[in-house]
Enzyme design. Structure first.
Site, PDB file in Angstrom:
ATOM      1  N   HIS A  24      70.806  44.909  -8.636  1.00 46.91           N
ATOM      2  CA  HIS A  24      71.956  44.065  -8.980  1.00 46.91           C
ATOM      3  C   HIS A  24      71.977  42.871  -8.048  1.00 46.91           C
ATOM      4  O   HIS A  24      71.580  42.966  -6.884  1.00 46.91           O
ATOM      5  CB  HIS A  24      73.259  44.863  -8.851  1.00 46.91           C
ATOM      6  CG  HIS A  24      74.440  44.188  -9.461  1.00 46.91           C
ATOM      7  ND1 HIS A  24      75.181  43.236  -8.782  1.00 46.91           N
ATOM      8  CD2 HIS A  24      75.024  44.318 -10.691  1.00 46.91           C
ATOM      9  CE1 HIS A  24      76.166  42.814  -9.565  1.00 46.91           C
ATOM     10  NE2 HIS A  24      76.091  43.444 -10.727  1.00 46.91           N
ATOM     11  N   ASP A  80      75.015  48.701 -16.096  1.00 45.02           N
ATOM     12  CA  ASP A  80      74.408  48.582 -17.420  1.00 45.02           C
ATOM     13  C   ASP A  80      73.536  49.780 -17.768  1.00 45.02           C
ATOM     14  O   ASP A  80      73.245  50.021 -18.937  1.00 45.02           O
ATOM     15  CB  ASP A  80      73.562  47.308 -17.495  1.00 45.02           C
ATOM     16  CG  ASP A  80      74.375  46.067 -17.211  1.00 45.02           C
ATOM     17  OD1 ASP A  80      75.407  45.892 -17.877  1.00 45.02           O
ATOM     18  OD2 ASP A  80      74.007  45.295 -16.308  1.00 45.02           O
TER      19      ASP A  80
END
Length: 431
Positions: free
Chosen positions: A309, A366
């Site tokens: 991320h 996600d």
């Protein structure tokens, strides 16, 4: 606030410039360069603004090193036991948890404003059946301004609450109608007896004379998906909402612009890529071990989506929550999903592999959100729309924070010009 005990010193061409240090409540301090061009005649260069604080904000705090996410100071984990997206929306927008009366009033406002104007609904008939739902969402949010012109200029809290309620309520109806249009199904109107997430699922999946039955586990799961996406500091779409709002554009236009930013695959479309990757792995009969090996091979085109991320250098706290929610929902539905099995194995291998550990590549939000939405019944082209529904309160909160800031100025970045120096215009017969 400024930290007067310390200053940054910049030396340019032998001349010394002192720059104030700004300290927030938590997080890194910032060097205040607002007068740098005025005093020194230079600007800073920071493509993608990765190391630039563009505002002061009281809404969301993230510590990517520690894997911390808080809304108005409250750790994200504290919203898990009794997830209530409407309560979190109020918290983000108005800066505190609502009391019972405020929550009831806001919920009633959402119910009262869940219908679309029939003129707006008629516009769906002019949209191609295969139109991308995110295009429909952005265009229709913008069109709301045509039917609610009393909110184009908002200067008091009561009007702002009414505008926020319309956006947060109607976005579900718009999203559901876009899905029904895509499927060639009749539009299902909202049911005022249902709560926020249950009503959205009803509009998505009910058919005439057969209402979709929402189980508590699925309703809680969707509440959590929306809550975990509700705000995330100054990401691409949120910054877009602030930039558009800095021009004193109305909240409808600012949120519609944010939807456009979220549409990008590098932002809101990441969970679609995760599910499509898992589908390819399953269809190709690949093992998780093979995928891990290919992901580490720089010469191999295989990409392992859902790990790492931009902000988190630790386990994304939202991913931890969604992993547990997946277990509960699949147990309730009594359903097995080979994609979830593949995801679990990939995570297990990655978390014990030195390559991933050294690079601090942990599962992000996600990685599990797409699997969960798929289990509930959402097709992949609706994943980003669900993201937008969840993120809408954050965009509204950020827009409001900027709107009421007396020091707000229109966002106007500078550039480093790399084009031709001054040159002469040549008549066409000399070119």
């Amino acid at each position: 606030m400024s930290d007067k005990s310390d200053k940054a010193v910049l030396i340019i061409d032998g001349k010394r410039y002192e720059l104030p240090i700004i300290a927030g409540t938590e997080g890194p301090r910032a060097i205040d360069i607002t007068r740098l061009y005025e005093t020194a005649g230079v600007t800073t260069f920071d493509p993608s603004l990765a190391n630039t604080a563009v505002c002061r904000s009281e809404i969301t705090f993230i510590d990517g090193e520690q894997g911390i996410l808080r809304y108005r100071g409250i750790p994200i984990e504290q919203f898990v036991d009794k997830p209530n997206f409407v309560e979190v929306a109020w918290l983000l927008i108005f800066g505190r948890l609502p009391n019972r009366e405020e929550l009831t009033r806001f919920s009633e406002l959402l119910t009262a404003n869940e219908l679309l104007h029939e003129g707006l609904k008629a516009q769906f008939q002019q949209i191609p059946v295969d139109a991308p739902p995110m295009a429909i969402l952005s265009a229709t949010l913008n069109n709301l301004a045509c039917y609610h012109q009393q909110f184009l200029s908002i200067e008091d809290e009561e009007s702002f609450e009414a505008a926020a309620a319309r956006l947060i309520s109607k976005v579900r109806t718009i999203a559901a109608f876009s899905y029904r249009r895509f499927c060639g199904l009749p539009f299902i109107y909202p049911d005022p007896k249902l709560r926020y997430c249950a009503n959205f699922l009803h509009m998505m999946f009910s058919i005439p004379y057969q209402q979709y039955v929402v189980t508590p586990e699925v309703e809680d799961a969707l509440n959590l998906v929306f809550i975990l996406h509700a705000d995330h500091e100054q990401n691409c779409s949120t910054t877009t909402a602030r930039i558009v709002g800095s021009a004193r554009a109305n909240v409808f236009a600012s949120c519609a612009a944010a939807v456009c930013a979220l549409w990008g695959p590098l932002h809101g479309g990441a969970n679609v890529e995760v599910v499509e990757m898992l589908e390819r792995i399953h269809a190709g009969g690949m093992t998780a071990e093979e995928c891990i090996r290919m992901a580490k091979d720089k010469t191999n085109p295989f990409r392992l989506y859902g790990f790492g991320h931009r902000i988190y250098r630790n386990y994304d706290p939202r991913a931890k929550i969604l992993k547990e929610v997946c277990d509960r929902v699949f147990a309730k539905l009594q359903r097995k999903d080979p994609l979830l099995d593949i995801a679990r194995k990939l995570e297990e291998l990655a978390l014990s592999d030195p390559y991933f550990i050294e690079r601090r590549l942990y599962p992000n939000v996600d990685f599990y959100s797409g699997i969960l939405l798929r289990a509930i019944g959402f097709p992949t082209n609706m994943f980003t729309v669900c993201f937008a529904i969840g993120r809408l309160p954050g965009w509204i909160a950020q827009w409001r924070e900027q709107h009421i800031d007396p020091n707000n100025r229109i966002v106007r970045p500078r550039q480093v010009y790399t084009g031709l120096p001054e040159t002469k215009y040549l008549p066409i017969d000399q070119r």
